[in-house]
Structure formats: C-alpha cells, structure tokens
Design a protein around this motif. Structure first.
Motif, short mmCIF file in Angstrom:
data_model
loop_
_atom_site.label_atom_id
_atom_site.label_comp_id
_atom_site.label_asym_id
_atom_site.label_seq_id
_atom_site.Cartn_x
_atom_site.Cartn_y
_atom_site.Cartn_z
N VAL A 514 -29.31 -28.53 20.79
CA VAL A 514 -29.61 -28.53 19.35
C VAL A 514 -28.78 -29.63 18.69
CG1 VAL A 514 -30.17 -26.08 19.28
CG2 VAL A 514 -27.81 -26.82 18.86
N GLY A 515 -29.17 -29.96 17.47
CA GLY A 515 -28.42 -30.94 16.70
C GLY A 515 -27.34 -30.25 15.87
N VAL A 516 -26.13 -30.79 15.91
CA VAL A 516 -25.01 -30.19 15.18
C VAL A 516 -24.21 -31.28 14.47
CG1 VAL A 516 -24.80 -28.27 16.80
CG2 VAL A 516 -23.45 -30.34 17.16
N LEU A 517 -23.28 -30.84 13.63
CA LEU A 517 -22.31 -31.72 12.99
C LEU A 517 -20.99 -31.60 13.73
CD1 LEU A 517 -22.90 -30.98 9.19
CD2 LEU A 517 -23.69 -32.96 10.47
N ASN A 518 -20.41 -32.72 14.10
CA ASN A 518 -19.08 -32.74 14.70
C ASN A 518 -18.14 -33.56 13.83
OD1 ASN A 518 -19.67 -31.16 16.87
ND2 ASN A 518 -19.41 -32.74 18.43
N ARG A 519 -16.87 -33.30 13.94
CA ARG A 519 -15.89 -34.13 13.23
C ARG A 519 -16.07 -35.58 13.65
NH1 ARG A 519 -12.27 -31.57 9.38
NH2 ARG A 519 -12.16 -29.36 9.99
N PHE A 520 -16.11 -36.46 12.65
CA PHE A 520 -16.32 -37.88 12.94
C PHE A 520 -15.07 -38.48 13.59
CE2 PHE A 520 -16.64 -42.39 12.13
CZ PHE A 520 -17.99 -42.65 12.37
N VAL A 521 -15.28 -39.21 14.69
CA VAL A 521 -14.19 -39.84 15.42
C VAL A 521 -14.42 -41.35 15.41
CG1 VAL A 521 -12.97 -40.04 17.61
CG2 VAL A 521 -13.90 -37.82 16.89
N ASP A 522 -13.51 -42.10 14.82
CA ASP A 522 -13.64 -43.56 14.80
C ASP A 522 -13.65 -44.12 16.21
OD1 ASP A 522 -13.66 -43.97 11.98
OD2 ASP A 522 -11.51 -43.53 11.93
N GLY A 523 -14.55 -45.07 16.43
CA GLY A 523 -14.65 -45.70 17.74
C GLY A 523 -15.54 -44.95 18.71
N LYS A 524 -15.80 -43.67 18.43
CA LYS A 524 -16.66 -42.86 19.29
C LYS A 524 -18.03 -42.67 18.67
CE LYS A 524 -17.15 -38.22 21.30
NZ LYS A 524 -16.54 -36.86 21.42
N HIS A 525 -18.06 -42.44 17.35
CA HIS A 525 -19.31 -42.15 16.67
C HIS A 525 -19.78 -43.36 15.87
CE1 HIS A 525 -17.90 -37.71 16.84
NE2 HIS A 525 -18.74 -37.97 17.84
N PRO A 526 -21.11 -43.61 15.82
CA PRO A 526 -21.66 -44.74 15.05
C PRO A 526 -21.39 -44.54 13.55
CG PRO A 526 -23.30 -43.86 16.58
CD PRO A 526 -22.17 -42.88 16.55
N PRO A 527 -20.98 -45.59 12.86
CA PRO A 527 -20.69 -45.47 11.42
C PRO A 527 -21.88 -44.96 10.61
CG PRO A 527 -19.88 -47.56 12.29
CD PRO A 527 -20.69 -46.92 13.38
N GLU A 528 -23.12 -45.35 11.04
CA GLU A 528 -24.29 -44.95 10.27
C GLU A 528 -24.56 -43.44 10.33
OE1 GLU A 528 -25.80 -46.49 14.30
OE2 GLU A 528 -24.28 -47.02 12.81
N LYS A 529 -23.89 -42.73 11.22
CA LYS A 529 -24.10 -41.29 11.33
C LYS A 529 -23.00 -40.49 10.63
CE LYS A 529 -27.03 -41.17 15.43
NZ LYS A 529 -28.21 -40.72 14.65
#
Length: 648
Positions: A514-529
């Motif tokens: 399923v799709g979820v929200l995770n804590r944003f991690v710099d360098g791991k997650h795309p900025p546009e998300k």
C-alpha cells in the motif's frame, strides 16, 4: 488516516488462533475442473478419501474421445435464459434450423476471457457466436449451477460401498438374487437422497495458477451466485490452482498408472504397486506442466518427508499457450485461403456451421503425430461450400487453387486434405512458446536437480508436444505422463479439498503493498515527494511492501498492519492495494506498479471512548487467495475486513 506501518517493518507472523478458518464437518468434497475446452467434476466422501468418483460418461460425446469430461459450451435461449451445457448444448445448437440458431446464444472457450481482460470486473461482457452480448458473471454462474445440480443429483442417489456391504450382510442378496439387491440399494439410495444437502458439500473449483487475483475473485463471485457457497461461509468453497492439484495427484501415482516417455513403459527399479513418492526422498524436486486448452501452467515443487507435504520452489509461471492456439492457427489458414472478410461473415451468418467445422478440425487435430505420413481430411460443412459460392461467385476448389497454399488440397468428397507437415505447422507456434518457457524455467537457479517432469492436461496427450518436451529436456529429468492425463487435475483437486494444507509453502506471484507516508529523509527521498504537514516533513507515495514477488510464504503466515481512522466518526477505512511484478518497489508511482485492489475495513459499531483507535489488520498470503481479518485493539471486537480486486 495515517497507517501505523510508517513506523513498522514488514513482518510475517504465525497467528494460528485468528487465522485458522472456521471448521465444518463436510461429508463430501466435490471438485469442478472448469476448463477452457472441457470441464468435469469428481467427488470423494470424507470417510472414504481414497475412493475418487468421476463422471463415467456424459450424454452425447464424440467417437474416439474420452467422455469423462464435457465440452465447456453453454447455450442460452433467445431470451438469455440457461438452456443446456456441454455436449447437450452443442448437439441442440447443431440441430437448430440455421435461421433459428441466429437467435440463440451459444458460447464456447469463454474461460480465457478472465485471463485476457485487463480490467476485469463484475460487469465484464462475453460475446456469443451470434455476436450478442451477455454478462460474463451470468455465464459462469450458469455453468457452475449446472455442475452443482449434476453433482447433487448423483450424490443423492449414491450408495457408499459400506452400505452395499451392509445390504450384503443382512439380506444375503448375492444369494437371493439381483432383484432383491436392486431393491435394497434403491431403498438405501432413497434414504441417502432424502438426507443429503448442499451444506454437507465442500466445493473446489480449479483455476490456472497464473491467473491474477481479480480472475480468482470473479470465479468465487460466480460460485456464490450459483449457490455453491455464500459470503458468510466462504470456507465452503476452495479455489484450487490447476498445476498444484495435478502435483498433489501425481505424487500419489503408482507405476502402472503412468508412462515414462524415455522408456515408453512403467518406470524400472520399483514394483508396480509403489507410488512415485516411494522413489522420492526428502528434498526431491519435480516440475508439473499443466497443458490445457487455454493456458499452460508450470509449478515447481519439493516433497517434504515423511508427511509428504509440498513446498513451492518458484512462483507459478506460464502463459496463454494452450491447445486453442492451434485452433487460431487453423482459422488463420482458412482466412489465407478464403479471405478474412468471408470467414468473419460466415461466423456471423452461419454460426452453427462454424461450430461444426471446428468440431471436425478438433477430431483431426488429435490425430497429428510426428511420424504420421498420410493426409488428414477435414470435412467442410455443406453450408460453408454453399455460402462461399454465393459470397465469392466461385467454388471452394477454385479458392484453394488460387491461394498458393500447396499443402492443403481439395477432395471431391467435400473435404480439405491437409498434409501431415501442414497440420504440424499449426502446432508449431504454440509448442514453441511452451518449449521457450520451459527453457527459461530450467535456466533459473531455483530450478535445478529436477527428478521428474509431469506432463498433464488435455493437451499433454499430443504426441507432437510430448516429443518436443522430451527433446528439449535431453534426459535432464524424466518425463512422466499419467494414464488418465485429462483427469489428473480433477482428481488432484478432490485430494486438495480433503486436505487443503498439503501445500505448506507457496511463492508469491507478485509484490503487494500500500501507499504510505514516511518521514522525509534527505538524500534518500526525491524532493518532489516531500509534503510538509504541521511542521513535519513527510515523503508521499512510499510503497509499504506486504509481500515481495517470489517470496516464500508458509501456509497460515500473515502480514500484520495497524490503521487509524482519520476521525472518530469514520465508519469505513478504504486503503488502495498496489502490486508489481518486480521484487523491489520503492514508490507506488514506480514503473510497473498498478492499483490492483482495495482493502476495506468496516469499523462501524466498534466505537470506543479511546482517544486513539487502532485497527489491527492481518492479511494472509500463503493460500491460493489473499484473505484479510481485523480487530479493534481497544475493544477486541472483530472488524469486517475484505480485499476487493474487481472494483478498481
């Protein structure tokens, strides 16, 4: 609504108390092998599991063809009401006046629609031979209701062997005469029929292992509509995978019940009364290739002694490479000779005659063999010859001369004369697909040291296919064909219904999550998300994996997740389920990821004073279908949970 799984890792756990289905003491297991070209049923009483009963002969039938199964053909009256199924449908349709037959709805080979329809739904339509549309769910429900009626009728008049022994003991009927024995059996039959009820039956329906979840759910919904079971008692119906059923049966084969293609005789080294399993040791591996009318299904199993349980080593694979591919090649050949426009019109204007032509081809198709030297004659219906002359203004013979198809000649007796090479050429594209898939399977590291390859299904009777498989393997494993090759799946499905836990480990065909929200991690997650909510940075569209493609899952293991309603008054939680053929998926927006279903949690009636409501959900992936269960943690009340793959 924020799923708690943003904090949790994907976990598999054994949960026997909540995950075990409710038990019911069924008297009998009835399996329906719903095939693309032919179908049948078999049954066994729970108290006599080794005695599997099959339909010996259906009404009608073709000379030289086993009639223990009947064609998967259905006939509806002009007002779209069920009329007949199988040989009865085919023969009645054949005997209709040509002008009248256009009003009747005749359907055949319709099972493949569930495999080929990209967005299968409850509202999917089928087309009869006359071009009229009808709801696919109605057609499948009519067919299953037909088998239900046939099976219950037989069961109501069935006298178990123990009853005959009782009759023998008390009446000494063998001495007193056949009339007394007949009367005793009739009396016992009447008693049995009066007490027998559908609630005493566990139903098993076979489907290809390569079918996606929507097709499996569609078959279950059709069974509910046919009255085999209900949504309130889902365990009365089991969906069995065709190659798995064949595997369950093949491991019990005795040597006199099969042929080793390498030796063309019973396997040496064991006595004729031993099972194949008697020659297998802990860890032995084998492949089952189910060659049906519509699909070819492959499964790889490892036997686990001493219980004889089975472990799937590689996810089910295959494709639409069944024997109807040969029919399509024959149709292409006819189009080349007589023209696509004529064949299209003939099928619409003379639908019953087209059925007759394909029946004639079917009988000759079965005679194709690698060493055949004499031509095969295919009868052309008179209406084909007559309609062609009206359509084109010249004869069928003239069309053959002008077509430049040298290997098909015209017989003055009204037949197409095909050379053996011409017939074999019709098989080649389909067989090439199968051999290519087998080569790819045997090249995988998981598929090594295969002791046996069991060739099953109606198409497995083809000498051309048998030779191609044997040549491809080059003695890497032994090719085994059961004597009752067309009934292997049917009998195995009965055994599966008697012991659904015999397959202990399966491989997931797809990655689910399923799709979820995770804590944003710099360098791991795309900025546009990145999404900022209340000062906290979140990453959107993260794919929370429930299970990965080709991951091993033991029967009874579950994936646990917790979800919280967005507001206290929320009655239903709806969560989109996504899937992919890739093992590693990061985001639901990745290439190849698609929405495939909906997880629905009905939380009405579970309100509590708790500040934070947690709905704990368990999803089971180790069975032939995906199941969902849920509880409200605060109140310990059960929450109605379901996964829908048909309403996307």
């Amino acid at each position: 609504m924020f799923p708690h799984s943003i904090l949790d890792a994907c976990t598999l756990q054994k949960d026997t108390e909540q995950n075990e289905p409710a038990t019911h003491s069924f008297m009998v297991v009835v399996a329906i092998d719903f095939g693309t070209t032919s179908s049948g049923y078999a049954y066994a009483f729970v108290k006599e599991p080794e005695c599997i009963h099959t339909m010996r002969r259906w009404e009608g039938g073709d000379p030289g063809v086993s009639n223990q199964k009947t064609p998967t053909t259905i006939l509806l009256s002009p007002d779209k009401k069920f009329h007949s199924f199988g040989y009865a449908a085919r023969d009645f349709y054949h005997d209709l006046d040509p002008t009248e037959s256009k009003q009747w709805l005749y359907l055949e080979k319709f099972k493949m629609k569930l495999h080929t329809t990209a967005n299968l739904s409850i509202d999917t339509d089928l087309h009869a031979t006359n071009g009229k549309k009808v709801k696919a769910l109605d057609i499948f429900a009519y067919a299953l209701a037909f088998f239900k009626e046939q099976a219950l009728k037989v069961l109501s008049h069935f006298v178990p062997f123990s009853c005959v022994l009782w009759c023998h003991y008390w009446c000494d009927c063998w001495v007193l005469g056949l009339d007394i024995l007949t009367n005793c059996i009739r009396e016992l039959s009447d008693q049995a029929g009066a007490e027998f009820d559908n609630a005493d039956v566990r139903w098993v329906i076979t489907v290809p292992a390569i079918w996606k979840m929507p097709a499996k759910q569609f078959m279950r919904e059709a069974a509910y509509k046919a009255g085999l079971a209900t949504g309130d008692n889902p365990d009365q119906l089991i969906i069995a995978l065709e190659p798995e059923a064949a595997s369950i049966y093949c491991r019990k084969l005795r040597l006199h019940q099969m042929v080793d293609l390498g030796a063309k005789m019973s396997i040496n080294g064991y006595s004729p009364t031993e099972n194949v399993g008697a020659g297998m040791t802990q860890g032995d591996r084998y492949v089952v290739v189910d060659c049906g009318g519509g699909t070819v299904d492959l499964t790889v199993h490892q036997i686990r002694m001493p219980e004889g349980h089975l472990k799937e080593l590689y996810k089910a694979s295959g494709g639409p490479y069944g024997s109807i591919g040969i029919d399509y090649e024959f149709e292409k050949l006819l189009c080349k000779i007589f023209g696509q426009d004529f064949i299209d019109q003939f099928k619409i204007k003379r639908p019953a005659a087209w059925v007759d032509l394909m029946i004639a081809f079917e009988s000759r198709k079965r005679a194709a063999a690698p060493d055949r030297t004499n031509p095969l004659n295919i009868n052309l219906p008179f209406s084909f010859i007559d309609y062609y002359k009206k359509f084109r203004g010249h004869s069928v013979e003239h069309a053959l001369r002008k077509s430049n198809v040298d290997f098909v000649k015209w017989s003055s007796q009204g037949m197409l004369r095909m050379s053996p090479d011409a017939m074999n050429a019709l098989f080649k594209p389909t067989i090439d697909h199968i051999i290519q898939h087998l080569n790819e399977l045997f090249d995988r590291p998981e598929v090594t040291d295969i002791k046996f390859l069991f060739l099953v299904g109606g198409f497995a009777e083809s000498p051309l296919l048998q030779k191609a498989v044997q040549d491809m393997l080059q003695e890497r494993s032994r090719v085994i064909i059961p004597h009752d090759v067309g009934l292997t799946i049917l009998k195995g499905a009965v055994l599966f219904g008697l012991d659904p836990g015999v397959i202990r480990v399966r491989r997931s065909p797809l990655t689910y999550g399923v799709g979820v929200l995770n804590r944003f991690v710099d360098g791991k997650h795309p900025p546009e998300k990145m999404l900022v909510k209340d000062g906290t940075r979140w990453c959107t569209d993260v794919f929370d994996t429930f299970i990965a493609a080709d991951q091993s899952v033991a029967l009874g293991e579950t994936v646990k997740r917790s979800y919280t309603p967005a507001r206290p008054s929320q009655q239903v939680i709806v969560i989109h389920v996504y899937c992919s053929e890739k093992e590693a998926v990061s985001f639901i927006s990745d290439a190849g990821v698609r929405k495939c279903g909906t997880l629905r949690l009905d939380v009405s009636g579970t309100e509590s004073p708790a500040a934070r409501r947690e709905i704990q959900t368990l999803m089971q992936f180790g069975d032939t279908e995906i199941r969902a269960m849920a509880i409200d943690v605060a109140t310990s009340r059960s929450v109605k949970a379901s996964i829908d793959f048909l309403s996307q």
